[in-house]
Design a protein around this motif. Structure first.
Motif, PDB file in Angstrom:
ATOM      1  N   VAL A  14      -6.513  16.182  12.675  1.00  0.00           N
ATOM      2  CA  VAL A  14      -7.173  17.405  12.201  1.00  0.00           C
ATOM      3  C   VAL A  14      -6.122  18.399  11.711  1.00  0.00           C
ATOM      4  N   SER A  15      -5.027  18.551  12.478  1.00  0.00           N
ATOM      5  CA  SER A  15      -3.975  19.495  12.085  1.00  0.00           C
ATOM      6  C   SER A  15      -3.301  19.092  10.781  1.00  0.00           C
ATOM      7  N   LEU A  16      -3.273  17.775  10.482  1.00  0.00           N
ATOM      8  CA  LEU A  16      -2.674  17.286   9.241  1.00  0.00           C
ATOM      9  C   LEU A  16      -3.638  17.344   8.058  1.00  0.00           C
ATOM     10  N   GLY A  17      -4.879  17.721   8.324  1.00  0.00           N
ATOM     11  CA  GLY A  17      -5.842  17.896   7.251  1.00  0.00           C
ATOM     12  C   GLY A  17      -6.560  16.644   6.802  1.00  0.00           C
ATOM     13  N   PHE A  18      -6.535  15.583   7.629  1.00  0.00           N
ATOM     14  CA  PHE A  18      -7.281  14.374   7.272  1.00  0.00           C
ATOM     15  C   PHE A  18      -8.764  14.696   7.132  1.00  0.00           C
ATOM     16  N   ASP A  19      -9.408  13.991   6.206  1.00  0.00           N
ATOM     17  CA  ASP A  19     -10.848  14.149   6.023  1.00  0.00           C
ATOM     18  C   ASP A  19     -11.644  13.319   7.022  1.00  0.00           C
ATOM     19  N   TYR A  20     -11.181  12.093   7.259  1.00  0.00           N
ATOM     20  CA  TYR A  20     -11.931  11.137   8.064  1.00  0.00           C
ATOM     21  C   TYR A  20     -11.010  10.491   9.104  1.00  0.00           C
ATOM     22  N   ALA A  21     -11.634   9.850  10.100  1.00  0.00           N
ATOM     23  CA  ALA A  21     -10.868   9.143  11.129  1.00  0.00           C
ATOM     24  C   ALA A  21     -11.685   7.986  11.688  1.00  0.00           C
ATOM     25  N   GLN A  22     -10.965   6.982  12.181  1.00  0.00           N
ATOM     26  CA  GLN A  22     -11.606   5.900  12.924  1.00  0.00           C
ATOM     27  C   GLN A  22     -10.602   5.372  13.941  1.00  0.00           C
ATOM     28  N   GLY A  23     -11.120   4.717  14.970  1.00  0.00           N
ATOM     29  CA  GLY A  23     -10.243   4.158  15.988  1.00  0.00           C
ATOM     30  C   GLY A  23     -10.956   4.051  17.319  1.00  0.00           C
ATOM     31  N   ALA A  26       0.852  -1.201   0.000  1.00  0.00           N
ATOM     32  CA  ALA A  26       0.000   0.000   0.000  1.00  0.00           C
ATOM     33  C   ALA A  26       0.885   1.247   0.000  1.00  0.00           C
ATOM     34  N   THR A  27       1.488   1.519  -1.135  1.00  0.00           N
ATOM     35  CA  THR A  27       2.470   2.585  -1.295  1.00  0.00           C
ATOM     36  C   THR A  27       1.872   3.779  -2.026  1.00  0.00           C
ATOM     37  N   SER A  28       2.674   4.839  -2.116  1.00  0.00           N
ATOM     38  CA  SER A  28       2.264   5.998  -2.915  1.00  0.00           C
ATOM     39  C   SER A  28       2.054   5.604  -4.367  1.00  0.00           C
ATOM     40  N   GLU A  29       2.870   4.685  -4.857  1.00  0.00           N
ATOM     41  CA  GLU A  29       2.730   4.230  -6.245  1.00  0.00           C
ATOM     42  C   GLU A  29       1.377   3.568  -6.463  1.00  0.00           C
ATOM     43  N   ARG A  30       0.952   2.727  -5.504  1.00  0.00           N
ATOM     44  CA  ARG A  30      -0.369   2.095  -5.620  1.00  0.00           C
ATOM     45  C   ARG A  30      -1.458   3.160  -5.647  1.00  0.00           C
ATOM     46  N   ILE A  31      -1.337   4.151  -4.790  1.00  0.00           N
ATOM     47  CA  ILE A  31      -2.334   5.221  -4.751  1.00  0.00           C
ATOM     48  C   ILE A  31      -2.418   5.937  -6.098  1.00  0.00           C
ATOM     49  N   ARG A  47      -3.976  13.234  -2.144  1.00  0.00           N
ATOM     50  CA  ARG A  47      -4.605  14.500  -2.534  1.00  0.00           C
ATOM     51  C   ARG A  47      -4.351  14.831  -3.997  1.00  0.00           C
ATOM     52  N   SER A  48      -3.211  14.420  -4.508  1.00  0.00           N
ATOM     53  CA  SER A  48      -2.881  14.738  -5.892  1.00  0.00           C
ATOM     54  C   SER A  48      -3.778  13.996  -6.884  1.00  0.00           C
ATOM     55  N   CYS A  49      -4.372  12.873  -6.444  1.00  0.00           N
ATOM     56  CA  CYS A  49      -5.286  12.159  -7.336  1.00  0.00           C
ATOM     57  C   CYS A  49      -6.746  12.303  -6.909  1.00  0.00           C
ATOM     58  N   GLY A  50      -7.012  13.242  -5.995  1.00  0.00           N
ATOM     59  CA  GLY A  50      -8.385  13.564  -5.632  1.00  0.00           C
ATOM     60  C   GLY A  50      -9.016  12.660  -4.604  1.00  0.00           C
ATOM     61  N   THR A 102       4.279   9.861   6.103  1.00  0.00           N
ATOM     62  CA  THR A 102       2.895  10.325   6.225  1.00  0.00           C
ATOM     63  C   THR A 102       2.611  11.439   5.234  1.00  0.00           C
ATOM     64  N   HIS A 103       3.497  12.429   5.180  1.00  0.00           N
ATOM     65  CA  HIS A 103       3.289  13.547   4.268  1.00  0.00           C
ATOM     66  C   HIS A 103       3.317  13.090   2.806  1.00  0.00           C
ATOM     67  N   SER A 104       4.182  12.128   2.502  1.00  0.00           N
ATOM     68  CA  SER A 104       4.260  11.614   1.137  1.00  0.00           C
ATOM     69  C   SER A 104       2.964  10.925   0.726  1.00  0.00           C
ATOM     70  N   LEU A 105       2.407  10.122   1.616  1.00  0.00           N
ATOM     71  CA  LEU A 105       1.157   9.417   1.321  1.00  0.00           C
ATOM     72  C   LEU A 105      -0.012  10.390   1.209  1.00  0.00           C
ATOM     73  N   LEU A 106      -0.036  11.380   2.095  1.00  0.00           N
ATOM     74  CA  LEU A 106      -1.098  12.394   2.009  1.00  0.00           C
ATOM     75  C   LEU A 106      -1.013  13.152   0.692  1.00  0.00           C
ATOM     76  N   HIS A 107       0.191  13.477   0.282  1.00  0.00           N
ATOM     77  CA  HIS A 107       0.376  14.194  -0.981  1.00  0.00           C
ATOM     78  C   HIS A 107      -0.105  13.346  -2.158  1.00  0.00           C
ATOM     79  N   ALA A 108       0.244  12.061  -2.158  1.00  0.00           N
ATOM     80  CA  ALA A 108      -0.180  11.177  -3.238  1.00  0.00           C
ATOM     81  C   ALA A 108      -1.704  11.084  -3.297  1.00  0.00           C
TER      82      ALA A 108
END
Length: 231
Positions: free
Chosen positions: A192-201, A130-135, A171-174, A163-169
């Protein structure tokens, strides 16, 4: 095999988005062990399709319009048309592509989920395949970042970079982004500070059987103010 439903929260609206269906086995072994054994014995698709059928049959307790997501390997998604059950279209559905699914087994999952009119989620981003490439290749609807990234973010520059790399990937594909493993108020503030849309836990809930879902959601509303309309 039974299931519990763990709530997924829309952080921007402070409301309930839906649920992930989580398998539970009577022998006490973890779902991962059961599914890994099924894979080694050549019956993974059979077990995953059995799970999906049982989940679909257990959702009468969920009000109209909520999202229900289910874990599946790339192989099971590609054979999804073999299922004899039909999805209840008063709900929205999502298939979570397992992080252990090899790329060779995932070539058609985006096309298939679009044809089924279900959302595609990349599960446990940051782990295994589950990498940035897969995303970037699959352009999913939702990217779920693995719980280890949330737990380790504050103390590790390497985890922060990943984390930032995965978030960027994502967001870059919508794609929308979902933080797994949110266990404390501090975790909520972090995602929330990182700008996530959703959360669970576990901060929201460990997961509820169908019979307890309505009262559990009303308690969630009382405890942290989540809008759980319909419950």
């Amino acid at each position: 095999m039974k299931f519990v439903f763990q709530p997924v929260i829309d952080l921007k609206r402070t409301s309930l988005l839906g649920f992930e269906a989580l398998a539970r086995f009577s022998d006490g072994r973890s779902p991962d062990l059961h599914f890994d054994q099924a894979r080694s014995e050549g019956r993974l698709i059979e077990l995953e399709h059995q799970a999906i059928k049982q989940i679909v049959a257990s959702t009468d307790c969920i009000p109209d319009g909520y999202l229900v997501t289910m874990n599946a390997s790339g192989e099971s998604i590609q054979y999804f048309s073999d299922l004899t059950c039909s999805l209840d279209r008063r709900l929205r559905w999502g298939l979570e592509l397992n992080e252990g699914s090899e790329p060779s087994g995932c070539t058609e999952v985006r096309r298939i989920t679009q044809e089924l009119n279900v959302q595609l989620l990349v599960d446990d981003a940051g782990v295994a395949y589950a990498t940035s490439e897969r995303i970037m290749n699959l352009r999913p609807d939702i990217v779920k970042l693995d719980r280890s990234l949330i737990a380790g973010y504050r103390g590790s520059p390497e985890v922060q970079e990943l984390t930032h790399s995965l978030l960027h990937a994502a967001r870059s594909c919508g794609a929308k982004t979902l933080a797994e493993g949110v266990e404390t108020q501090g975790d909520v503030e972090l995602v929330v500070s990182l700008g996530f849309d959703y959360a669970q836990g576990y901060f929201y809930h460990r997961g509820l059987p169908p019979a307890d879902l309505a009262e559990g959601m009303r308690e969630l509303n009382r405890r942290v103010g989540i809008d759980v309309s319909g419950f």
